[in-house]
Write a protein that holds these residues in place. Structure first.
Motif, short mmCIF file in Angstrom:
data_model
loop_
_atom_site.label_atom_id
_atom_site.label_comp_id
_atom_site.label_asym_id
_atom_site.label_seq_id
_atom_site.Cartn_x
_atom_site.Cartn_y
_atom_site.Cartn_z
N VAL A 123 0.69 -30.66 17.58
CA VAL A 123 2.04 -30.24 17.21
C VAL A 123 2.96 -30.60 18.37
O VAL A 123 2.71 -30.20 19.51
CB VAL A 123 2.12 -28.73 16.92
CG1 VAL A 123 3.56 -28.31 16.65
CG2 VAL A 123 1.22 -28.35 15.75
N TYR A 124 4.03 -31.36 18.07
CA TYR A 124 5.05 -31.69 19.05
C TYR A 124 6.33 -30.96 18.70
O TYR A 124 6.70 -30.83 17.53
CB TYR A 124 5.38 -33.19 19.01
CG TYR A 124 4.34 -34.10 19.62
CD1 TYR A 124 4.55 -34.68 20.86
CD2 TYR A 124 3.16 -34.39 18.93
CE1 TYR A 124 3.60 -35.55 21.41
CE2 TYR A 124 2.22 -35.24 19.47
CZ TYR A 124 2.44 -35.82 20.71
OH TYR A 124 1.52 -36.66 21.25
N SER A 125 7.03 -30.50 19.73
CA SER A 125 8.37 -29.96 19.57
C SER A 125 9.19 -30.37 20.77
O SER A 125 8.73 -30.27 21.91
CB SER A 125 8.33 -28.44 19.43
OG SER A 125 9.63 -27.93 19.19
N GLN A 126 10.39 -30.89 20.50
CA GLN A 126 11.29 -31.36 21.56
C GLN A 126 10.61 -32.41 22.44
O GLN A 126 10.79 -32.45 23.66
CB GLN A 126 11.78 -30.17 22.39
CG GLN A 126 12.51 -29.13 21.58
CD GLN A 126 12.84 -27.87 22.36
OE1 GLN A 126 12.95 -27.90 23.58
NE2 GLN A 126 13.01 -26.76 21.67
N GLY A 127 9.80 -33.25 21.81
CA GLY A 127 9.16 -34.36 22.49
C GLY A 127 7.90 -34.01 23.25
O GLY A 127 7.28 -34.89 23.86
N LYS A 128 7.47 -32.77 23.21
CA LYS A 128 6.29 -32.35 23.97
C LYS A 128 5.20 -31.88 23.03
O LYS A 128 5.43 -31.04 22.16
CB LYS A 128 6.66 -31.22 24.95
CG LYS A 128 5.48 -30.77 25.83
CD LYS A 128 5.94 -29.78 26.87
CE LYS A 128 4.78 -29.23 27.69
NZ LYS A 128 4.01 -30.29 28.35
N GLY A 129 4.00 -32.43 23.24
CA GLY A 129 2.85 -32.06 22.44
C GLY A 129 1.85 -31.26 23.26
O GLY A 129 2.07 -30.09 23.57
N ASP A 130 0.73 -31.87 23.60
CA ASP A 130 -0.30 -31.24 24.43
C ASP A 130 -0.87 -29.99 23.79
O ASP A 130 -1.20 -29.02 24.47
CB ASP A 130 0.25 -30.90 25.83
CG ASP A 130 0.73 -32.13 26.56
OD1 ASP A 130 0.16 -33.22 26.34
OD2 ASP A 130 1.67 -32.02 27.37
N LYS A 131 -0.98 -30.00 22.46
CA LYS A 131 -1.54 -28.85 21.73
C LYS A 131 -2.66 -29.32 20.81
O LYS A 131 -2.72 -29.00 19.63
CB LYS A 131 -0.43 -28.13 20.95
CG LYS A 131 0.62 -27.50 21.86
CD LYS A 131 1.77 -26.92 21.08
CE LYS A 131 2.74 -26.16 21.99
NZ LYS A 131 3.31 -26.99 23.05
N GLU A 132 -3.58 -30.09 21.37
CA GLU A 132 -4.60 -30.75 20.58
C GLU A 132 -5.74 -29.82 20.19
O GLU A 132 -6.23 -29.04 21.01
CB GLU A 132 -5.19 -31.94 21.35
CG GLU A 132 -4.17 -32.96 21.82
CD GLU A 132 -3.65 -32.69 23.22
OE1 GLU A 132 -3.80 -31.54 23.72
OE2 GLU A 132 -3.10 -33.63 23.83
N GLN A 133 -6.15 -29.91 18.96
CA GLN A 133 -7.42 -29.35 18.50
C GLN A 133 -8.12 -30.44 17.69
O GLN A 133 -7.47 -31.14 16.91
CB GLN A 133 -7.23 -28.09 17.66
CG GLN A 133 -6.76 -26.89 18.44
CD GLN A 133 -6.67 -25.62 17.59
OE1 GLN A 133 -6.86 -25.65 16.38
NE2 GLN A 133 -6.37 -24.50 18.23
N GLN A 134 -9.43 -30.57 17.89
CA GLN A 134 -10.19 -31.61 17.21
C GLN A 134 -11.37 -30.98 16.47
O GLN A 134 -11.95 -29.98 16.93
CB GLN A 134 -10.70 -32.66 18.20
CG GLN A 134 -9.59 -33.46 18.85
CD GLN A 134 -10.12 -34.55 19.77
OE1 GLN A 134 -11.27 -34.53 20.19
NE2 GLN A 134 -9.27 -35.52 20.07
#
Length: 290
Positions: A123-134
């Motif tokens: 999930v990205y918001s305001q150009g920032k993601g880093d919320k990965e789940q695999q």
């Protein structure tokens, strides 16, 4: 007795498959999407009920929805490229425009023959993601069509497979966690080569002798208020309708299903990657997942 049980199970699976197809049969690729790249490698078939994307050593392919949406439920049936798909990425995601974009990702990372696809969510918001789940799926996504869904409303984002919730990302904006609420997004789907990172961190490359790789999409379903442009969505949620996605969350059964998926099939969770966050895990990870 065993044959009777097997027959009942097969009938149940058939009924489930028919129900999944029926629930999103209203969409049409001719009406709802534009092919955006691929020089003929993307093809709408069956009178708009299906669409195929292909990848070879020269190019991949992709399409996007004609309209933007600010909140909604988005469904599609997908069947991924079979066999040795290492290096390939097949996608179904939502994205806004601009450098500080919002994005909600389903990405399917190919693997060597006999190894399962990895499902990457972010999930990205305001150009920032880093919320990965695999995750690793509990079935072969290249053997048959399965339904993939994104529910996006002002309260939460829900990722679902065959109507089974696998991930929930709640709106924690009050705690300072960015959440996509103001930028209209398109549906975007693609098949492309990412062998510099997609399979085992780029250690396994695409075998072009297996090309072309082909993924199939069917019965796109969109439930949301369409916007003619990125600037024409207004408030997004239609207060005069009562569509379930506008307030959709998880009941007790849904929470149990998320727990099952995450306990049995999750292979990476940014919330538990403490070396990545030496100053402490992100705020949203400290709160209830549901």
């Amino acid at each position: 007795m065993g044959n009777v049980s097997k027959t009942h199970r097969n009938l149940a699976l058939l009924c489930i498959s028919m129900a999944l197809a029926a629930t999103i049969a209203a969409g049409n690729f001719n009406r709802d999407v534009d092919i955006t790249w691929g020089d003929g490698r993307a093809k709408i078939v069956d009178g708009g009920r299906g669409l195929s994307l292909s990848l070879d050593q020269y190019s991949g392919s992709g399409f996007q929805s004609k309209n933007y949406y600010l909140f909604g439920r988005f469904d599609v049936l997908m069947k991924l490229a079979p066999g040795n798909s290492a290096g390939t990425v097949t996608t179904f995601f939502l994205a806004s425009e601009g450098p500080s974009h919002d994005e909600i990702d389903f990405e399917f990372l190919g693997n060597s023959s006999g190894e399962p696809y990895t499902v990457h969510t972010n999930v990205y918001s305001q150009g920032k993601g880093d919320k990965e789940q695999q995750f690793r799926l509990w079935f072969d996504p290249s053997a048959a069509f399965h339904k993939y869904s994104i529910v996006w409303n002002p309260h939460r984002i829900i990722f679902m497979v065959d109507d089974i919730p696998m991930r929930v990302f709640n709106n924690e904006a009050a705690s300072g966690v960015p959440f996509p609420t103001s930028k209209p997004m398109r549906i975007i789907c693609s098949l492309w080569n990412a062998d510099d990172w997609a399979t085992q961190g780029g250690r396994v490359k695409t075998d072009w002798s297996k090309a072309p790789f082909t993924a199939h999409y069917r019965n796109i379903g969109i439930s949301g208020r369409p916007c003619g442009s990125a600037a024409a969505c207004g408030s997004g949620v239609d207060t005069f309708s009562n569509e379930a996605w506008q307030t959709q969350g998880l009941d007790a059964s849904g929470r149990n299903r998320v727990r099952w998926v995450q306990q049995k099939h999750m292979i990476y969770n940014y919330c538990t990657d403490r070396p990545r966050f030496p100053q402490g895990i992100p705020v949203e990870c400290r709160r209830s997942r549901f």
